[in-house]
Design a protein around this motif. Structure first.
Motif, PDB file in Angstrom:
ATOM      1  N   VAL A 582    -103.125  47.018   5.745  1.00  0.00           N
ATOM      2  CA  VAL A 582    -102.371  45.777   5.565  1.00  0.00           C
ATOM      3  C   VAL A 582    -101.527  45.485   6.807  1.00  0.00           C
ATOM      4  N   SER A 583    -101.016  46.527   7.456  1.00  0.00           N
ATOM      5  CA  SER A 583    -100.143  46.344   8.618  1.00  0.00           C
ATOM      6  C   SER A 583    -100.788  46.767   9.926  1.00  0.00           C
ATOM      7  N   ASN A 584    -101.951  47.374   9.873  1.00  0.00           N
ATOM      8  CA  ASN A 584    -102.639  47.831  11.082  1.00  0.00           C
ATOM      9  C   ASN A 584    -103.913  47.015  11.270  1.00  0.00           C
ATOM     10  N   GLN A 585    -103.868  46.116  12.236  1.00  0.00           N
ATOM     11  CA  GLN A 585    -105.044  45.304  12.560  1.00  0.00           C
ATOM     12  C   GLN A 585    -105.435  45.488  14.027  1.00  0.00           C
ATOM     13  N   ARG A 586    -105.201  46.688  14.523  1.00  0.00           N
ATOM     14  CA  ARG A 586    -105.507  46.995  15.917  1.00  0.00           C
ATOM     15  C   ARG A 586    -107.011  47.029  16.143  1.00  0.00           C
ATOM     16  N   GLY A 587    -107.404  46.743  17.375  1.00  0.00           N
ATOM     17  CA  GLY A 587    -108.807  46.777  17.733  1.00  0.00           C
ATOM     18  C   GLY A 587    -109.177  47.968  18.595  1.00  0.00           C
ATOM     19  N   ASP A 588    -108.220  48.897  18.791  1.00  0.00           N
ATOM     20  CA  ASP A 588    -108.492  50.061  19.638  1.00  0.00           C
ATOM     21  C   ASP A 588    -108.769  51.290  18.778  1.00  0.00           C
ATOM     22  N   ASP A 589    -108.624  52.467  19.357  1.00  0.00           N
ATOM     23  CA  ASP A 589    -108.938  53.705  18.650  1.00  0.00           C
ATOM     24  C   ASP A 589    -107.935  54.052  17.560  1.00  0.00           C
ATOM     25  N   TYR A 590    -106.892  53.247  17.429  1.00  0.00           N
ATOM     26  CA  TYR A 590    -105.847  53.527  16.441  1.00  0.00           C
ATOM     27  C   TYR A 590    -105.865  52.544  15.276  1.00  0.00           C
ATOM     28  N   GLY A 591    -106.921  51.741  15.177  1.00  0.00           N
ATOM     29  CA  GLY A 591    -107.056  50.796  14.080  1.00  0.00           C
ATOM     30  C   GLY A 591    -108.457  50.824  13.515  1.00  0.00           C
ATOM     31  N   GLY A 592    -108.622  50.156  12.383  1.00  0.00           N
ATOM     32  CA  GLY A 592    -109.957  50.101  11.774  1.00  0.00           C
ATOM     33  C   GLY A 592    -110.135  51.147  10.694  1.00  0.00           C
ATOM     34  N   SER A 593    -110.923  52.156  10.949  1.00  0.00           N
ATOM     35  CA  SER A 593    -111.229  53.181   9.948  1.00  0.00           C
ATOM     36  C   SER A 593    -109.995  54.003   9.617  1.00  0.00           C
ATOM     37  N   LEU A 594    -110.043  54.677   8.468  1.00  0.00           N
ATOM     38  CA  LEU A 594    -108.936  55.551   8.107  1.00  0.00           C
ATOM     39  C   LEU A 594    -108.769  56.663   9.135  1.00  0.00           C
ATOM     40  N   GLU A 595    -109.862  57.170   9.647  1.00  0.00           N
ATOM     41  CA  GLU A 595    -109.782  58.209  10.679  1.00  0.00           C
ATOM     42  C   GLU A 595    -109.000  57.706  11.885  1.00  0.00           C
ATOM     43  N   ASN A 596    -109.262  56.476  12.294  1.00  0.00           N
ATOM     44  CA  ASN A 596    -108.535  55.915  13.430  1.00  0.00           C
ATOM     45  C   ASN A 596    -107.070  55.667  13.095  1.00  0.00           C
ATOM     46  N   ARG A 597    -106.813  55.152  11.891  1.00  0.00           N
ATOM     47  CA  ARG A 597    -105.442  54.839  11.507  1.00  0.00           C
ATOM     48  C   ARG A 597    -104.588  56.097  11.378  1.00  0.00           C
ATOM     49  N   LEU A 598    -105.224  57.216  11.097  1.00  0.00           N
ATOM     50  CA  LEU A 598    -104.522  58.495  11.012  1.00  0.00           C
ATOM     51  C   LEU A 598    -104.214  59.093  12.380  1.00  0.00           C
ATOM     52  N   ARG A 599    -104.916  58.630  13.398  1.00  0.00           N
ATOM     53  CA  ARG A 599    -104.883  59.309  14.688  1.00  0.00           C
ATOM     54  C   ARG A 599    -103.464  59.470  15.251  1.00  0.00           C
ATOM     55  N   TYR A 600    -102.708  58.378  15.296  1.00  0.00           N
ATOM     56  CA  TYR A 600    -101.374  58.479  15.899  1.00  0.00           C
ATOM     57  C   TYR A 600    -100.380  59.230  15.008  1.00  0.00           C
ATOM     58  N   PRO A 601    -100.302  58.947  13.714  1.00  0.00           N
ATOM     59  CA  PRO A 601     -99.406  59.756  12.882  1.00  0.00           C
ATOM     60  C   PRO A 601     -99.700  61.254  12.959  1.00  0.00           C
ATOM     61  N   LEU A 602    -100.973  61.628  13.029  1.00  0.00           N
ATOM     62  CA  LEU A 602    -101.305  63.048  13.160  1.00  0.00           C
ATOM     63  C   LEU A 602    -100.887  63.598  14.520  1.00  0.00           C
ATOM     64  N   GLU A 603    -100.999  62.766  15.529  1.00  0.00           N
ATOM     65  CA  GLU A 603    -100.563  63.190  16.866  1.00  0.00           C
ATOM     66  C   GLU A 603     -99.069  63.483  16.863  1.00  0.00           C
ATOM     67  N   VAL A 604     -98.295  62.594  16.243  1.00  0.00           N
ATOM     68  CA  VAL A 604     -96.850  62.801  16.162  1.00  0.00           C
ATOM     69  C   VAL A 604     -96.542  64.058  15.356  1.00  0.00           C
ATOM     70  N   PHE A 605     -97.207  64.200  14.228  1.00  0.00           N
ATOM     71  CA  PHE A 605     -96.965  65.378  13.399  1.00  0.00           C
ATOM     72  C   PHE A 605     -97.269  66.658  14.168  1.00  0.00           C
TER      73      PHE A 605
END
Length: 769
Positions: A582-605
């Protein structure tokens, strides 16, 4: 009045009886398409409450019904060779055919005209000739379909397949639930006696198991033969029987949950399964039919006209119907998802099943069968690693260990914003606020979201961990908690994202500041609302900066003496904005699929976990649903999100929900977010914390004992009462609490005396009643 009852089941027959009792002059005809002795199913279940209602309405029929009941008090769960039995449940069963025969006899005695083997094509055929038409024509009501635009029915065909059978293995000592694992998946049975030599035996399974067996392609006898083989160890040589004399016999079906927005149309009114259904697993379908018949008859007799009678009928009955449907839905969904729980120990599985509808609570089980519950509590304490010589206590007081941190109990003070920080620094307010709650008996205290930068704050009153003075002030608080209490303290760390630069909570929640707003960043350039500023889409370079700020905050949290930290990735804040489509409409590696949307939060964690001491635990808070359906994060997505953080090294998933979009449509209620914790814990095998409208010891104990969560967070009650944990212990009769502060022992003794006196008075009044 001339009255036609379309359908000769319990609803139609009992309404006719009830009307005749009130006014013998009514001309009442019951029209039934089947023969008098045809029936679906085998036995039905009624509660003592329903029997009392029947007796008050018609003592003669109630006495006849009671004379044919089989009574039992126990519930048995048979699972993996273990048989768990608990008492005090008070069920009674009667053969459906017997019940119908008794009602038919009583109706004839009162002068009701019974017409069998008469097919009712349309209510329109009767509406002109009768003053009142009661459509009690069952699950597949033609009347409901005919006036669908008025009734606006919602029919939800559920997930499991079941078949209603009978057997001469009576299961006479208990209402018995049997779970058997087969080569094609789990199959389970609901079995209960309804006369001296016969029991109902309902076989149920998931759609996947049903398809794997090929039941749909089998004949009736082939299907029954398979069921007999599955449950042969429990049938003691007895066969499973079908309703062979019925025109349809016994067939596999999926349960249709029926709910109508309206129950009447001119002089036609719905009743029984035509109006609403309740899943058979709580045995309330016949109860709803009979009690609705009583209510409708009374109102038709009392009110001056049908419209007013119908209006009051809907008003009075709808709440009860919805209450029972809610309990039935909870029960039904437990069975639909039962394979999620079949890894549990038999003790815990039994408890989970007994409390599945939320109508039976922990303390209610103690009233029903104190011995069984205390045995279950001892099992829970043993699993928690409590010393065997430790006094027996409720599950909320069992210890819990995360890495090298041991909590004295399972109660957590939720993170709750205070808006009292000055330039990000906590103050004396925070010292007293957290200190009081640490003294109040909870095992773990959470801070409010503590922000990683000035721009990462939600409001100007939010605390931070981005300056040396912040670390020093937090150290003062953790020092007090550790020196004066045995509670542990966790720092929740986050960045506000697009929900930042807003007013204090008591001014206007989530509204932008009147002046001096700071720039916002989020996963995408989407404002929180039309009133809030549009954030910039955070760049990769900025993501690096923010990640490093999270790392710096984690280091400060360690320096400040926190026992644990939590990464806030929920509620629409920065990391949450990446997770939600709903809030992530990015077109790069950090948007789209759930795997991509998880990428940055997992990096921070991962970066935080790398600098956080190995011996100390770390949790992650997530929103398990956006409450917008498939367009947002769903509970199934939440399982994958939780699993990803768990595999990255998280020790606990703090399972919240929503607050990610203004379009959300949450479904509130007590413990309303616990099902999300339940799903994550039992599908992914992950430690979870339940939150959300949990306000009684009963709630906490039932959540923990049933395995729906490992910890329970209690928020608003701790704002009203810092000593909620100690007071709830007193209320439920726990006298083993060693954690009252020493200066308060005199208060403890008085509170215990007063509680014991109140309990004794209440008990004496109950005995006299």
């Amino acid at each position: 009045m001339r009255i036609a009852c379309l359908g000769g089941g319990p609803a139609g027959l009992y309404f006719a009886i009830s009307m005749k009792l009130r006014a013998p002059g009514h001309d009442i005809t019951v029209i039934e398409r089947n023969r008098p002795d045809d029936t679906f199913g085998w036995g039905v279940v009624l509660s003592d409450e329903t029997l009392d209602n029947l007796a008050a309405n018609d003592a003669q029929s109630a006495e006849a019904i009671r004379a044919h009941f089989a009574y039992w008090d126990d519930v048995a769960v048979v699972f993996k060779g273990d048989r768990q039995v608990s008492s005090g449940h008070g069920f009674c069963g009667i053969g459906r055919k017997t019940l119908l025969t008794l009602l038919q006899k009583r109706a004839r005695e009162l002068g009701v005209n019974l017409q069998f083997e008469t097919d009712v094509q349309s209510a329109e055929d009767y509406r002109q000739d009768y003053d009142l038409v009661v459509a009690s024509d069952g699950l597949n009501s033609r009347t409901r379909s005919l006036y669908a635009e008025t009734f606006r029915p919602d029919v939800d065909t559920r997930l499991c397949n079941f078949v209603w059978l009978g057997t001469h293995q009576t299961f006479k000592d208990a209402f018995t639930f049997i779970f058997e694992e087969t080569e094609h998946g789990w199959v389970w049975a609901h079995a209960y006696q309804f006369n001296k030599d016969t029991a109902t035996f309902i076989v149920e399974c998931s759609q996947e198991t049903f398809d794997a067996f090929g039941f749909a392609g089998m004949s009736q006898q082939e299907s029954i033969a398979v069921c007999q083989q599955i449950f042969k160890d429990h049938l003691d040589g007895h066969a499973l029987m079908t309703n062979a004399g019925h025109i349809r016999g016994s067939a596999w079906i999926r349960f249709p949950r029926v709910l109508c927005e309206k129950w009447s149309h001119e002089n036609v009114v719905l009743m029984g399964d035509a109006a609403a259904t309740a899943h058979f697993s709580i045995g309330s379908g016949t109860k709803l039919a009979l009690e609705s018949a009583i209510a409708l008859a009374r109102l038709v007799d009392e009110k001056p006209d049908l419209p007013s009678a119908f209006a009051d009928y809907e008003d009075q009955r709808r709440l009860e119907v919805l209450r029972l449907q809610s309990a039935a839905r909870n029960s039904m969904e437990w069975f639909e998802r039962v394979e999620r729980y079949l890894h549990l120990d038999p003790v815990q599985l039994n408890y989970s099943m007994l409390t599945r509808s939320q109508r039976i609570s922990h303390e209610n089980l103690r009233t029903r069968d104190k011995g069984w519950l205390e045995g279950a509590e001892r099992w829970f304490m043993d699993q928690a690693g409590a010393p065997r010589e430790a006094p027996l206590r409720a599950p909320m007081f069992a210890p819990f260990r995360l890495r090298e941190m041991t909590l004295k109990n399972r109660i957590v003070v939720s993170p709750m914003a205070q808006y009292k920080a000055i330039e990000g620094a906590p103050t004396d307010w925070h010292l007293v606020h957290y200190g009081e709650r640490a003294k109040g008996g909870a095992g773990l205290i959470y801070t409010e979201m503590t922000c990683i930068s000035p721009e990462g704050r939600i409001t100007p009153g939010c605390p931070g961990l981005y300056a040396p003075e912040h670390e020093a002030e937090w150290a003062r608080i953790t020092g007090f908690v550790h020196a004066q209490t045995d509670a542990k303290i966790c720092c929740q760390i986050g960045h506000s994202g697009r929900k930042g630069s807003t007013q204090l909570g008591w001014d206007e929640m989530d509204a932008p500041l009147p002046a001096d707003n700071w720039e916002l960043v989020s996963a995408s350039a989407l404002p929180w609302s039309d009133r809030n500023a549009t954030p910039r889409e955070i760049t990769r370079a900025e993501m690096d900066v923010v990640r490093d700020q999270f790392v710096a905050a984690a280091k400060m949290a360690d320096g400040a003496g926190f026992d644990m930290i939590e990464l806030h990735a929920a509620h629409g804040y920065l990391l949450s904005s990446f997770l939600s489509p709903v809030s992530n409409q990015r077109g790069d590696d950090y948007g789209g699929s759930l795997e991509n949307r998880l990428r940055y939060p997992l990096e921070v964690f991962a970066a935080m976990r790398a600098v956080w001491p190995e011996r100390k635990p770390m949790s992650v808070r997530i929103s398990a649903t956006d409450w917008v359906g498939a367009e947002g994060v769903t509970p199934d997505d939440a399982v994958e999100i939780a699993r990803a953080f768990w595999e990255a090294g998280a020790d606990l998933i703090d399972v919240s929900a929503g607050q990610t979009t203004t379009e959300a449509k949450p479904v509130y209620g007590r413990m309303f977010q616990t099902p999300f914790s339940d799903q994550i814990r039992n599908e992914a095998g992950i430690c979870t914390m339940a939150v959300g409208n949990i306000f009684e010891a009963d709630h906490a104990n039932s959540i923990l004992m049933a395995g729906r969560a490992d910890l329970v967070a209690v928020g608003r009650p701790h704002l009203a009462d810092p000593y909620w944990t100690l007071h709830e212990a007193t209320r439920i009769g726990d006298r083993a609490a060693p954690d009252w502060p020493l200066p308060y022992l005199a208060g403890r003794e008085q509170s215990w005396r007063l509680a014991d006196k109140e309990q004794a008075t209440t008990g004496a009044e109950a005995v006299r009643a």
